[in-house]
Design an enzyme around this catalytic site. Structure first.
Site, PDB file in Angstrom:
ATOM      1  N   GLU A 217      27.798   9.455  -8.141  1.00 13.08           N
ATOM      2  CA  GLU A 217      28.033  10.220  -9.367  1.00 13.08           C
ATOM      3  C   GLU A 217      29.140  11.212  -9.034  1.00 13.08           C
ATOM      4  OE1 GLU A 217      27.113   9.683 -12.270  1.00 13.08           O
ATOM      5  OE2 GLU A 217      25.502   8.260 -11.860  1.00 13.08           O
TER       6      GLU A 217
ATOM      7  N   LYS B  71      21.101  15.638   3.081  1.00 13.40           N
ATOM      8  CA  LYS B  71      22.113  16.642   3.421  1.00 13.40           C
ATOM      9  C   LYS B  71      22.604  17.346   2.157  1.00 13.40           C
ATOM     10  CE  LYS B  71      26.387  17.300   3.570  1.00 13.40           C
ATOM     11  NZ  LYS B  71      26.457  18.754   3.461  1.00 13.40           N
TER      12      LYS B  71
ATOM     13  N   GLU C 180      40.276  17.020 -12.902  1.00 17.49           N
ATOM     14  CA  GLU C 180      39.092  17.860 -13.017  1.00 17.49           C
ATOM     15  C   GLU C 180      39.379  19.243 -12.429  1.00 17.49           C
ATOM     16  OE1 GLU C 180      35.583  16.950 -10.624  1.00 17.49           O
ATOM     17  OE2 GLU C 180      34.460  17.055 -12.505  1.00 17.49           O
TER      18      GLU C 180
ATOM     19  N   CYS D 187      29.537  18.748 -13.918  1.00 17.72           N
ATOM     20  CA  CYS D 187      30.284  17.484 -14.018  1.00 17.72           C
ATOM     21  C   CYS D 187      30.351  17.023 -15.461  1.00 17.72           C
ATOM     22  CB  CYS D 187      29.637  16.428 -13.149  1.00 17.72           C
ATOM     23  SG  CYS D 187      27.864  16.393 -13.355  1.00 17.72           S
TER      24      CYS D 187
HETATM   25  P1  NDP Z   1      32.268  17.242  -2.408  1.00 19.66           P
HETATM   26  O1  NDP Z   1      32.567  15.795  -2.592  1.00 19.66           O
HETATM   27  O2  NDP Z   1      33.194  18.065  -1.657  1.00 19.66           O
HETATM   28  O3  NDP Z   1      30.870  17.396  -1.668  1.00 19.66           O
HETATM   29  C1  NDP Z   1      29.716  16.703  -2.073  1.00 19.66           C
HETATM   30  C2  NDP Z   1      28.837  16.494  -0.863  1.00 19.66           C
HETATM   31  O4  NDP Z   1      29.475  15.576   0.029  1.00 19.66           O
HETATM   32  C3  NDP Z   1      28.598  17.779  -0.070  1.00 19.66           C
HETATM   33  O5  NDP Z   1      27.269  17.773   0.411  1.00 19.66           O
HETATM   34  C4  NDP Z   1      29.604  17.645   1.057  1.00 19.66           C
HETATM   35  O6  NDP Z   1      29.260  18.401   2.182  1.00 19.66           O
HETATM   36  C5  NDP Z   1      29.513  16.149   1.317  1.00 19.66           C
HETATM   37  N1  NDP Z   1      30.634  15.618   2.090  1.00 19.66           N
HETATM   38  C6  NDP Z   1      31.891  16.110   2.222  1.00 19.66           C
HETATM   39  N2  NDP Z   1      32.611  15.331   3.063  1.00 19.66           N
HETATM   40  C7  NDP Z   1      31.812  14.314   3.445  1.00 19.66           C
HETATM   41  C8  NDP Z   1      31.980  13.181   4.307  1.00 19.66           C
HETATM   42  N3  NDP Z   1      33.128  12.930   4.955  1.00 19.66           N
HETATM   43  N4  NDP Z   1      30.944  12.358   4.473  1.00 19.66           N
HETATM   44  C9  NDP Z   1      29.774  12.570   3.837  1.00 19.66           C
HETATM   45  N5  NDP Z   1      29.544  13.630   3.041  1.00 19.66           N
HETATM   46  C10 NDP Z   1      30.549  14.485   2.825  1.00 19.66           C
HETATM   47  O7  NDP Z   1      31.943  17.823  -3.860  1.00 19.66           O
HETATM   48  P2  NDP Z   1      31.502  19.334  -4.210  1.00 19.66           P
HETATM   49  O8  NDP Z   1      30.290  19.754  -3.482  1.00 19.66           O
HETATM   50  O9  NDP Z   1      32.741  20.162  -4.120  1.00 19.66           O
HETATM   51  O10 NDP Z   1      31.012  19.174  -5.721  1.00 19.66           O
HETATM   52  C11 NDP Z   1      31.859  19.264  -6.800  1.00 19.66           C
HETATM   53  C12 NDP Z   1      32.182  17.877  -7.319  1.00 19.66           C
HETATM   54  O11 NDP Z   1      30.999  17.154  -7.618  1.00 19.66           O
HETATM   55  C13 NDP Z   1      32.953  17.904  -8.592  1.00 19.66           C
HETATM   56  O12 NDP Z   1      34.038  17.032  -8.508  1.00 19.66           O
HETATM   57  C14 NDP Z   1      31.959  17.424  -9.644  1.00 19.66           C
HETATM   58  O13 NDP Z   1      32.509  16.803 -10.746  1.00 19.66           O
HETATM   59  C15 NDP Z   1      31.104  16.513  -8.871  1.00 19.66           C
HETATM   60  N6  NDP Z   1      29.788  16.401  -9.480  1.00 19.66           N
HETATM   61  C16 NDP Z   1      29.459  15.256 -10.136  1.00 19.66           C
HETATM   62  C17 NDP Z   1      28.259  15.117 -10.768  1.00 19.66           C
HETATM   63  C18 NDP Z   1      27.893  13.845 -11.448  1.00 19.66           C
HETATM   64  O14 NDP Z   1      26.725  13.571 -11.605  1.00 19.66           O
HETATM   65  N7  NDP Z   1      28.835  13.027 -11.875  1.00 19.66           N
HETATM   66  C19 NDP Z   1      27.276  16.205 -10.774  1.00 19.66           C
HETATM   67  C20 NDP Z   1      27.700  17.360 -10.033  1.00 19.66           C
HETATM   68  C21 NDP Z   1      28.922  17.432  -9.410  1.00 19.66           C
HETATM   69  P3  NDP Z   1      29.738  19.938   2.382  1.00 19.66           P
HETATM   70  O15 NDP Z   1      30.222  20.426   1.059  1.00 19.66           O
HETATM   71  O16 NDP Z   1      28.520  20.623   2.847  1.00 19.66           O
HETATM   72  O17 NDP Z   1      30.808  19.911   3.419  1.00 19.66           O
END
Ligand code: NDP
Length: 477
Positions: free
Chosen positions: A246, A171, A379, A280
């Protein structure tokens, strides 16, 4: 406009679509992408479960061929896929193409790893007994990815999952489905058997949640926010499944008095503002010792004034738009918070207009910040950074480590003593000396500690820890 459908049990399926919008030009619709339901996610999980017995025992040459073919096609189409990435996420074209090349290299690396699968044979402490230690695939793997690396993060989860014989329910973030759809299409055409890889695009709260709630998903690898990561952890404990997280960062970049000023400024500007600060591993805390502070801030100001913020696809753009309105609101909210807290907005921070309607923000640099302010602790995930003035190296290290996060940590110095001490004592998964906090290789481990990460490392040989289970077998000779 063609609807890009979900892939379930080897068939492209799905009706209603969601428009994928270009953040550089909100009049530009990148494509229509199907939105999966919870029922679709359940069908995808069932398909992955059914495909697992055969794929987990598939020949290594079959896996090698599929991963190699995928790598070759991604690399051959790097300009087109890089452009798609920049159009849907807003990174500059150079960054989009660079990320696409990295995705191709990751598939190439894991194509090679299929031919290097190995175990160990060791003697037992009991004479006449042999012990074999082997790795077996983890099972049905759920892959959930964020929007900020639309092709590299899917690649660094899909490639090892397939290499080690797992089946997948994938997903991607709903905001950027284009690159994920393209990779899945390539893998499907490269010859993956039906059901081995299932794509379910859609909302995290619906599709992602259905994956978290399923006892048939035996491992979940997640990259995204700390808040969603916690949900993954809680649900995974409930189902006794393997999970890997992550999450966010608040990465420090230390500049010492003895730093080469131009090296320090280049690394700090890259860390804070490239990819619009939406990495990130980006640094939004620049910790500077007092002897170089004023010269460093002045040089940063000059460098920031030269940064071109514009359409990601335009030649000459250094900084593309913010990914969407809600992220732009978050960035400007934090800029307001920083001012209220007493930090000085020294450069940038204005929302700006360009030829096309998009989410453009002038990179912002605060000075006179403290490590207690919210802009130094939370962040932001945008092109917003703060300079914190410190007395000496010891204070710089203490401030660098004073954060709930621990992903990446950087230092600019010409002192071998301080560089060596920092590498040993920075509380982070990755440490950079005279380099930006972001920008990592595809063949070595990636990951953090504290609130940034949980579980085994991703990428390189270390990926095997998550995607396989170890078995120890004893035989009486
Ligand atoms: P989110 O946590 O909002 O989303 C990440 C993924 O989780 C998306 O595919 C989202 O779906 C999905 N998701 C949301 N709610 C649920 C749920 N209840 N159950 C299962 N899956 C769910 O993060 P962002 O996409 O906004 O990404 C930004 C964040 O990611 C930042 O905080 C950043 O630091 C972190 N990040 C960390 C990295 C690392 O390696 N440490 C690398 C890159 C980013 P959808 O958005 O489609 O609703």
């Amino acid at each position: 406009m063609t609807l890009h459908q979900n892939l379930i049990a080897g068939e492209w399926v799905g009706g209603d679509g969601v428009a994928n919008i270009n953040p550089s030009n909100t009049d530009d619709v990148v494509g229509e992408y199907a939105r999966a339901s919870a029922e679709d996610a359940k069908a995808a999980i069932a398909a992955a479960k059914a495909a697992f017995p055969a794929w987990s025992r598939s020949g290594i040459l079959e896996r090698h061929a599929i991963l190699k073919k995928t790598a070759d096609e991604i690399l051959a189409r790097k300009d087109e896929l890089g452009r798609l990435l920049s159009r849907e996420e807003g990174k500059t074209l150079a960054e989009g193409i660079g990320e696409t090349v990295r995705a191709g290299q990751i598939f190439e690396f894991f194509a090679g790893e299929t031919l290097r699968l190995a175990g160990e044979v060791v003697p037992s402490v009991r004479p006449g007994i042999g012990v074999e230690i082997t790795r077996e695939p983890a099972g049905v793997v759920g892959i959930i990815t964020p929007w900020n690396f639309p092709i590299a993060i899917p690649a660094w989860k899909l490639a090892p999952a397939l290499c080690y014989g797992n089946t997948i329910v994938f997903k991607p973030a709903e905001l950027v489905p284009g690159c994920s759809w393209a990779i899945v299409d390539i893998l499907h055409r490269a010859g993956l058997p039906k059901g081995v890889l299932n794509l379910v695009m859609g909302k995290g709260s619906v599709v992602g949640q259905a994956m978290l709630d399923s006892p048939d998903v035996q491992a979940i690898t997640f990259t995204g926010s700390t808040a969603t990561g916690k949900r993954v952890a809680v649900a995974s404990v409930e189902h006794n499944r393997k999970y890997q997280l992550e999450m966010g960062g608040k990465n420090p970049f230390v500049v010492l008095d003895d730093a080469d000023l131009s090296v320090a400024v280049e690394a700090a500007v890259n860390s804070a503002f490239f990819s619009t600060g939406q990495r990130c591993t980006a640094s939004s805390r620049i910790i500077v010792t007092e002897g170089i502070h004023d010269r460093f801030v002045a040089a940063m100001g000059e460098r920031i004034k030269g940064l071109v913020v514009d359409d990601a696809l335009k030649p000459g753009t250094h900084i593309g738009p913010v990914v969407d309105q809600s992220q732009l609101n978050q960035d400007t909210d934090y800029i307001a918070i920083g001012k209220q807290e007493g930090a000085k907005l020294a450069f940038g921070g204005e929302v700006i207009s360009r030829d096309t309607p998009g989410f453009y923000l002038q990179p912002a640099l605060f000075t006179e910040a403290t490590n207690e302010m919210r802009i130094s602790r939370e962040e932001i995930f945008g092109p917003v950074a703060a300079v914190i003035r410190v007395k000496d190296y010891d204070e710089a290290l203490a401030v660098a480590n004073d954060t709930p996060f621990g992903l990446s940590s950087g230092i600019a110095t010409t002192s071998l003593k301080h560089a060596t001490h920092f590498k040993r004592n920075a509380e982070a998964g990755m440490v950079m000396v005279n380099l930006p906090t972001a920008g990592v290789d595809f063949h070595v481990p990636f990951g953090g500690r504290k609130a940034s990460s949980y579980g085994p490392r991703e990428q390189g040989k270390y990926a095997a820890e998550f995607y396989t289970n170890v078995k120890t077998a004893y035989t009486l000779a």
